[in-house]
Design a protein around this motif. Structure first.
Motif, PDB file in Angstrom:
ATOM      1  N   THR A 175      -6.251  12.046  13.725  1.00  0.00           N
ATOM      2  CA  THR A 175      -5.731  11.366  12.531  1.00  0.00           C
ATOM      3  C   THR A 175      -6.850  10.624  11.808  1.00  0.00           C
ATOM      4  OG1 THR A 175      -3.580  11.069  13.592  1.00  0.00           O
ATOM      5  CG2 THR A 175      -4.058   9.649  11.711  1.00  0.00           C
ATOM      6  N   ILE A 176      -6.798  10.634  10.474  1.00  0.00           N
ATOM      7  CA  ILE A 176      -7.690   9.783   9.687  1.00  0.00           C
ATOM      8  C   ILE A 176      -6.823   8.809   8.895  1.00  0.00           C
ATOM      9  CG2 ILE A 176      -9.475  11.548   9.472  1.00  0.00           C
ATOM     10  CD1 ILE A 176      -8.495  11.894   6.548  1.00  0.00           C
ATOM     11  N   ARG A 177      -7.387   7.635   8.599  1.00  0.00           N
ATOM     12  CA  ARG A 177      -6.613   6.593   7.917  1.00  0.00           C
ATOM     13  C   ARG A 177      -7.452   5.894   6.859  1.00  0.00           C
ATOM     14  NH1 ARG A 177      -5.909   1.156   9.559  1.00  0.00           N
ATOM     15  NH2 ARG A 177      -6.744   1.678  11.618  1.00  0.00           N
ATOM     16  N   ASN A 178      -6.872   5.710   5.680  1.00  0.00           N
ATOM     17  CA  ASN A 178      -7.452   4.958   4.566  1.00  0.00           C
ATOM     18  C   ASN A 178      -8.754   5.580   4.034  1.00  0.00           C
ATOM     19  OD1 ASN A 178      -5.409   3.023   4.433  1.00  0.00           O
ATOM     20  ND2 ASN A 178      -6.377   1.761   6.032  1.00  0.00           N
ATOM     21  N   SER A 179      -8.870   6.902   4.126  1.00  0.00           N
ATOM     22  CA  SER A 179      -9.986   7.584   3.476  1.00  0.00           C
ATOM     23  C   SER A 179      -9.646   7.811   2.005  1.00  0.00           C
ATOM     24  CB  SER A 179     -10.276   8.911   4.169  1.00  0.00           C
ATOM     25  OG  SER A 179     -10.741   8.695   5.485  1.00  0.00           O
ATOM     26  N   PRO A 187       3.852  -4.543   5.440  1.00  0.00           N
ATOM     27  CA  PRO A 187       3.321  -4.900   4.129  1.00  0.00           C
ATOM     28  C   PRO A 187       2.111  -4.063   3.780  1.00  0.00           C
ATOM     29  CG  PRO A 187       2.793  -6.579   5.764  1.00  0.00           C
ATOM     30  CD  PRO A 187       3.742  -5.621   6.423  1.00  0.00           C
ATOM     31  N   SER A 188       2.027  -3.661   2.491  1.00  0.00           N
ATOM     32  CA  SER A 188       0.926  -2.808   2.063  1.00  0.00           C
ATOM     33  C   SER A 188      -0.341  -3.602   1.812  1.00  0.00           C
ATOM     34  CB  SER A 188       1.328  -2.070   0.781  1.00  0.00           C
ATOM     35  OG  SER A 188       1.657  -2.992  -0.226  1.00  0.00           O
ATOM     36  N   ALA A 189      -0.253  -4.902   1.762  1.00  0.00           N
ATOM     37  CA  ALA A 189      -1.430  -5.734   1.553  1.00  0.00           C
ATOM     38  C   ALA A 189      -1.345  -6.925   2.489  1.00  0.00           C
ATOM     39  CB  ALA A 189      -1.503  -6.201   0.107  1.00  0.00           C
ATOM     40  N   PRO A 190      -2.482  -7.558   2.813  1.00  0.00           N
ATOM     41  CA  PRO A 190      -2.451  -8.708   3.715  1.00  0.00           C
ATOM     42  C   PRO A 190      -1.521  -9.779   3.188  1.00  0.00           C
ATOM     43  CG  PRO A 190      -4.696  -7.984   3.372  1.00  0.00           C
ATOM     44  CD  PRO A 190      -3.862  -7.199   2.409  1.00  0.00           C
ATOM     45  N   SER A 191      -0.781 -10.393   4.093  1.00  0.00           N
ATOM     46  CA  SER A 191       0.178 -11.422   3.702  1.00  0.00           C
ATOM     47  C   SER A 191       0.185 -12.514   4.745  1.00  0.00           C
ATOM     48  CB  SER A 191       1.573 -10.800   3.557  1.00  0.00           C
ATOM     49  OG  SER A 191       2.540 -11.786   3.352  1.00  0.00           O
ATOM     50  N   SER A 192       0.453 -13.698   4.288  1.00  0.00           N
ATOM     51  CA  SER A 192       0.518 -14.831   5.208  1.00  0.00           C
ATOM     52  C   SER A 192       1.892 -14.976   5.828  1.00  0.00           C
ATOM     53  CB  SER A 192       0.161 -16.131   4.459  1.00  0.00           C
ATOM     54  OG  SER A 192       1.076 -16.342   3.399  1.00  0.00           O
ATOM     55  N   THR A 193       2.834 -14.167   5.341  1.00  0.00           N
ATOM     56  CA  THR A 193       4.188 -14.248   5.855  1.00  0.00           C
ATOM     57  C   THR A 193       4.264 -13.646   7.241  1.00  0.00           C
ATOM     58  OG1 THR A 193       5.016 -14.020   3.619  1.00  0.00           O
ATOM     59  CG2 THR A 193       6.577 -13.628   5.397  1.00  0.00           C
ATOM     60  N   ARG A 194       4.800 -14.390   8.185  1.00  0.00           N
ATOM     61  CA  ARG A 194       4.922 -13.905   9.556  1.00  0.00           C
ATOM     62  C   ARG A 194       6.295 -13.272   9.757  1.00  0.00           C
ATOM     63  NH1 ARG A 194       1.055 -15.861  13.014  1.00  0.00           N
ATOM     64  NH2 ARG A 194      -0.260 -17.520  12.208  1.00  0.00           N
ATOM     65  N   PHE A 195       6.358 -12.322  10.691  1.00  0.00           N
ATOM     66  CA  PHE A 195       7.634 -11.694  11.017  1.00  0.00           C
ATOM     67  C   PHE A 195       8.566 -12.749  11.618  1.00  0.00           C
ATOM     68  CE2 PHE A 195       6.049  -7.995   9.737  1.00  0.00           C
ATOM     69  CZ  PHE A 195       5.787  -6.959  10.620  1.00  0.00           C
ATOM     70  N   SER A 196       9.840 -12.665  11.244  1.00  0.00           N
ATOM     71  CA  SER A 196      10.855 -13.377  12.011  1.00  0.00           C
ATOM     72  C   SER A 196      11.186 -12.520  13.223  1.00  0.00           C
ATOM     73  CB  SER A 196      12.109 -13.597  11.162  1.00  0.00           C
ATOM     74  OG  SER A 196      12.750 -12.361  10.950  1.00  0.00           O
ATOM     75  N   ARG A 197      11.854 -13.116  14.186  1.00  0.00           N
ATOM     76  CA  ARG A 197      12.179 -12.355  15.397  1.00  0.00           C
ATOM     77  C   ARG A 197      13.105 -11.180  15.086  1.00  0.00           C
ATOM     78  NH1 ARG A 197       8.163 -12.964  18.617  1.00  0.00           N
ATOM     79  NH2 ARG A 197       7.691 -15.149  19.054  1.00  0.00           N
ATOM     80  N   LEU A 198      14.041 -11.383  14.150  1.00  0.00           N
ATOM     81  CA  LEU A 198      14.946 -10.297  13.827  1.00  0.00           C
ATOM     82  C   LEU A 198      14.216  -9.178  13.112  1.00  0.00           C
ATOM     83  CD1 LEU A 198      18.118 -12.274  12.741  1.00  0.00           C
ATOM     84  CD2 LEU A 198      17.663 -11.127  14.903  1.00  0.00           C
ATOM     85  N   ARG A 254      -4.538   5.805  -9.930  1.00  0.00           N
ATOM     86  CA  ARG A 254      -5.359   6.616  -9.033  1.00  0.00           C
ATOM     87  C   ARG A 254      -4.978   6.396  -7.580  1.00  0.00           C
ATOM     88  NH1 ARG A 254     -10.588   5.446  -6.690  1.00  0.00           N
ATOM     89  NH2 ARG A 254     -11.627   7.375  -6.063  1.00  0.00           N
ATOM     90  N   LEU A 255      -4.952   7.497  -6.839  1.00  0.00           N
ATOM     91  CA  LEU A 255      -4.715   7.410  -5.406  1.00  0.00           C
ATOM     92  C   LEU A 255      -5.954   6.836  -4.725  1.00  0.00           C
ATOM     93  CD1 LEU A 255      -2.983  10.876  -4.840  1.00  0.00           C
ATOM     94  CD2 LEU A 255      -1.882   8.644  -5.084  1.00  0.00           C
ATOM     95  N   ARG A 256      -5.748   5.883  -3.798  1.00  0.00           N
ATOM     96  CA  ARG A 256      -6.888   5.181  -3.205  1.00  0.00           C
ATOM     97  C   ARG A 256      -6.918   5.220  -1.678  1.00  0.00           C
ATOM     98  NH1 ARG A 256      -9.611   2.109  -6.837  1.00  0.00           N
ATOM     99  NH2 ARG A 256      -8.667   1.868  -8.903  1.00  0.00           N
ATOM    100  N   ALA A 257      -5.872   5.713  -1.048  1.00  0.00           N
ATOM    101  CA  ALA A 257      -5.861   5.745   0.422  1.00  0.00           C
ATOM    102  C   ALA A 257      -5.097   6.967   0.896  1.00  0.00           C
ATOM    103  CB  ALA A 257      -5.240   4.473   0.988  1.00  0.00           C
ATOM    104  N   CYS A 258      -5.575   7.534   2.007  1.00  0.00           N
ATOM    105  CA  CYS A 258      -4.940   8.726   2.575  1.00  0.00           C
ATOM    106  C   CYS A 258      -4.739   8.518   4.080  1.00  0.00           C
ATOM    107  CB  CYS A 258      -5.788   9.967   2.313  1.00  0.00           C
ATOM    108  SG  CYS A 258      -5.197  11.460   3.167  1.00  0.00           S
ATOM    109  N   LEU A 259      -3.566   8.884   4.553  1.00  0.00           N
ATOM    110  CA  LEU A 259      -3.269   8.900   5.988  1.00  0.00           C
ATOM    111  C   LEU A 259      -2.830  10.319   6.334  1.00  0.00           C
ATOM    112  CD1 LEU A 259      -2.720   7.648   8.771  1.00  0.00           C
ATOM    113  CD2 LEU A 259      -0.475   6.930   7.921  1.00  0.00           C
ATOM    114  N   ASP A 277      -6.700   0.694   1.274  1.00  0.00           N
ATOM    115  CA  ASP A 277      -6.418   0.249   2.647  1.00  0.00           C
ATOM    116  C   ASP A 277      -4.924  -0.010   2.853  1.00  0.00           C
ATOM    117  OD1 ASP A 277      -9.144   0.343   3.266  1.00  0.00           O
ATOM    118  OD2 ASP A 277      -9.455  -1.683   2.484  1.00  0.00           O
ATOM    119  N   ALA A 278      -4.096   0.863   2.306  1.00  0.00           N
ATOM    120  CA  ALA A 278      -2.645   0.651   2.341  1.00  0.00           C
ATOM    121  C   ALA A 278      -2.049   0.870   3.721  1.00  0.00           C
ATOM    122  CB  ALA A 278      -1.966   1.585   1.341  1.00  0.00           C
ATOM    123  N   PHE A 279      -2.695   1.695   4.561  1.00  0.00           N
ATOM    124  CA  PHE A 279      -2.090   2.111   5.819  1.00  0.00           C
ATOM    125  C   PHE A 279      -2.644   1.308   6.987  1.00  0.00           C
ATOM    126  CE2 PHE A 279      -2.087   5.850   2.977  1.00  0.00           C
ATOM    127  CZ  PHE A 279      -0.708   5.990   2.823  1.00  0.00           C
TER     128      PHE A 279
END
Length: 805
Positions: free
Chosen positions: A564-568, A461-472, A584-589, A611-613
């Protein structure tokens, strides 16, 4: 049985209204007869017993029917008092039952219909009984008749009452559900005949006593009622035990199937590319089976289970074959074909209560007998397998695969139509074409959102989420890195150029790392700079050929420090170009690509979300960068070696000389049953465009055509510039129908997706298709056939000097 008349169409409403009118007329006639000849007190006792016993019913397990003893007293009323009295008892019984049911059953239209149908039935059946027997009601005449002479009329009374009542109601239900009348009657009313015939049997036992001089109905009831009550309790207890046993078996069956379903879903997760495929196929196959007219419960259950388990045999297929991004070799295809028979062998160890194994084994048989594993043809193929094969193909065509993008619904339907009578049952294809929008709504909805994108968003997910992964989902997410390692590192060869390699890398990374812009910077050692040699995304052209000195900006720092740099902030990398992009672009990986301690380049991905990455995204990109480094290095060297001789200077595509080499090396693919297709593209009126707008505009038109073609072919397909205004695409392991669909999509894209700087230029293309071995056994032969399939105007534009004949 009640009928929701508010959901009936005009014809059904007319039918229901006619039944109500006839029923009211029957009740009026019965009341008139009772006013002329009133009945004695016994009638009230019969009415009370009918109402009382009608509320005590026994449900038959696994059948939508209930048994009661009330019919006994209805038949007794016919024998004692005649049609009118019996009709009024039935009317009272239905009215009381209507008020005992929920509020939805108390609407006037329902009450009137439920009263009218049995009233008409008993009135006509009773008159038939007296017409056949020639007697008067027993309460009105003391003259007895031999019991045996009344048995046949009594049987006719029971049969006619049952048939008229059940058919009148079944017809209304059939109207509501738009189902065949006989099917509705058989499923819902046939078992109710037990009520009527058991009631008639008890009435027959009462006949001798009712006709005797000592016959007193009240005393008969006093003896009969306890016996009926005891029989009711005994029967209810016995059937209750049967119902409990059936419920236990159903629970075990649900547990058993859920275990198998879990295994099937785990196998589905193993096959990363077809994730979710079996669940969609299961839903659609059951719907299509119902539409085809498969009504047997065992057959429906078999199709439901087989659709879920049809890919069970993929356990025996190596994952590098399942998830290969390019066409399979003949040996790999033979290995893949084993999954049908292996799956059937695995499932044969399970004693299914319905025929699952034949469907799984034969779901890749062809209607003309050319399929596998047993080359069955026509009706020899189980109906479940024929249904499953059509649904399986449609879902595959409308899903993204590593070797091709998904087709639009209309293109997928055209492929099915072209394969009708060869691979698939014509009748099933025809029906699917009519009802596909109801059977497969997922395909229509997916035209807007790629299933691979949905998987990527579920896994990362690109943003925080309360959804948890299922096992599959965890199985799928953890397998993505393995898929990238094999498909990118092993699936690419030195024969591909840098652009082709970058296409494959991007397509795999997009499954795992969501981004708005992807840039592959290559390191120019002579200038000590990073060059944006490949870019893809909404604003890819804005950064094309951007140069960044090593050590400067974000990507330059990553290349110099090999970290590597992340979310600059992308502004630090792209400068004012990033500010010009909307949104506008807001994050770089960004991650370095290093082969044997030599800097090859930098992979940079940009997102419009802050903070997408995530850590997982960074880990995946780093792993991919390490694995592709040597492949990219080889591709760059390959491009450099053949830049002059085998590359078109304008488009960067392999030219006709490369096509000659390719035709020589790929000639054997047309043999041994492996299909190959060719798409021939001719850009119309290019000379006129050059004359009117200048050659620079004409060059941009050609690059626009190349861009549209690349967007609609697979990484393993090869695009050549054949002549000044002609292109050739070679599609390996592709039949004519699929090639035609791809060619049509390219043509539509060329005409409708004009580049921003070419809006004043009308761009058209003509497309021809040929396939091997149907149209020839060589690339040269396919080109000749494909050119002949172009419009005459297009053929005159061909440049014969570049022919490879």
């Amino acid at each position: 049985m009640t009928v929701p008349t508010d959901r009936l169409d005009a014809g059904a409403r007319i039918y229901v209204s006619a039944v109500i009118v006839a029923g009211i007329a029957t009740v009026v006639l019965s009341l008139r007869a009772l006013l002329i000849a009133p009945v004695r007190y016994d009638w009230f006792l019969l009415a009370l017993l009918t109402l009382l016993t009608g509320s005590f019913t026994v449900r038959i397990p696994s059948v939508s029917a209930k048994l009661s003893v009330s019919e006994t007293f209805v038949f007794a009323a016919v024998l004692l008092f005649g049609p009118a009295a019996a009709t009024m008892i039935v009317v009272l019984d239905t009215l009381i039952i209507s008020f005992w049911l929920g509020k939805a059953s108390r609407r006037p239209s329902r009450i009137l219909f439920n009263m009218s149908a049995p009233s008409i039935a008993i009135w006509m059946a009773a008159h038939t009984f007296y017409w056949l027997s020639g007697v008067q009601p027993l309460a009105l005449t003391p003259t007895p008749r031999p019991t045996l002479t009344l048995l046949l009329p009594l049987f006719a009374l029971a049969v006619l009452y049952f048939l008229l009542n059940s058919i009148l109601i079944a017809a209304a239900v059939a109207f509501e559900k738009r189902a065949p009348l006989f099917l509705v009657w058989r499923r819902n009313f046939l078992w109710l005949s037990l009520n009527y015939f058991s009631g008639a049997s008890v009435a027959a036992l009462l006949l001798p006593y009712l006709q005797s001089e000592q016959g007193d109905f009240a005393r008969v009831v006093g003896v009969l009622l306890p016996l009926l009550f005891i029989s009711y309790l005994t029967f209810k207890t016995a059937l209750g035990r049967v119902d409990d046993a059936n419920s236990h078996l159903l629970e075990l069956n649900r547990l058993y199937l859920s275990t198998i379903e879990t295994l099937a879903m785990a196998i589905d997760a193993k096959d990363q590319i077809t994730h979710g495929h079996i669940r969609r196929v299961q839903r659609q196959a059951v719907r299509l089976a119902t539409a085809v007219g498969v009504t047997e419960t065992r057959q429906i259950q078999a199709i439901e289970a087989a659709a879920l388990l049809h890919d069970m045999g993929k356990l025996a297929v190596p994952e590098y074959i399942l998830n290969k991004p390019g066409p399979l070799t003949p040996a790999e295809f033979e290995k893949m074909k084993l999954h049908a028979s292996v799956g059937a062998d695995i499932l044969s160890a399970i004693e299914f209560p319905y025929p699952v194994v034949p469907i799984v084994r034969h779901h890749h048989e062809n209607w003309d007998g050319t399929g596998y594993p047993d080359k069955l043809a026509g009706a020899q193929i189980p109906i479940g397998a024929r249904i499953l094969s059509v649904v399986d193909c449609f879902d595959a065509l409308t899903s993204d695969r590593p070797y091709r993008p998904r087709l639009a619904t209309k293109d997928a339907l055209k492929v099915l139509a072209d394969r009708r009578g060869q691979m698939y049952d014509p009748l099933i294809v025809d029906l699917f074409m009519k009802v596909h929008s109801e059977i497969a709504p997922e395909a229509t909805a997916s035209n807007g959102v790629s299933p691979l994108t949905a998987i990527s968003e579920a896994a990362f997910p690109s943003a925080p989420s309360s959804t948890r992964f299922s096992r599959l989902e965890e199985i799928t997410a953890s397998g993505e890195e393995m898929l990238a390692l094999f498909d990118i590192a092993k699936g690419l060869t030195g024969r591909l150029g840098f652009s082709d390699v970058s296409d494959v890398i991007l397509k795999h990374l997009r499954r795992m790392v969501p981004s708005s812009l992807f840039v592959f910077y290559t390191y120019d050692a002579d200038a000590d700079e990073l060059v944006a040699s490949y870019s893809s995304g909404d604003h890819g052209p804005l950064v094309s050929h951007l140069r960044i000195p090593l050590g400067q900006r974000l990507s330059g720092w990553v290349g110099a420090n090999r970290q590597t740099i992340r979310n600059s902030d992308p502004v630090l990398d792209l400068g004012e170009t990033a500010r010009a992009i909307t949104p506008r672009l807001r994050a770089c990986l960004a991650s370095p690509v290093v082969a044997h301690d030599t800097l090859v380049g930098v992979i940079s991905m940009y997102s419009t979300t802050a903070d997408a990455f995530s850590d997982d995204h960074q880990r995946v990109v780093e792993v991919v960068a390490r694995q592709v480094a040597h492949v990219v290095q080889q591709a760059l060297a390959f491009d450099s070696e053949r830049h002059g001789a085998y590359r078109d200077q304008l488009t960067g595509l392999p030219n006709v000389e490369e096509l000659r080499q390719f035709a020589t090396t790929q000639r054997p693919l047309g043999h041994g049953g492996a299909p190959m297709a060719l798409v021939y593209i001719d850009v119309l009126d290019l000379k006129a465009i050059n004359s009117e707008h200048g050659r620079e505009v004409g060059d941009r038109v050609l690059n626009h055509v190349v861009s549209c073609a690349r967007a609609n072919i697979r990484p393993a397909d090869v695009l050549f510039r054949y002549a000044s205004d002609e292109f050739v695409i070679v599609l390996l392991h592709t039949d004519r129908a699929l090639a035609a669909a791809i060619g049509n999509r390219i043509k539509q894209a060329v005409q409708s997706q004009s580049a921003q700087d070419l809006r004043t230029v009308r761009i058209n293309a003509s497309v021809g298709v040929a396939s091997m071995p149907h149209d020839g056994d060589s690339v040269e032969a396919l080109i000749g056939v494909a050119r002949r399939h172009l419009e005459p105007a297009a053929i005159t534009n061909a440049d014969g000097s570049n022919s490879i004949h």
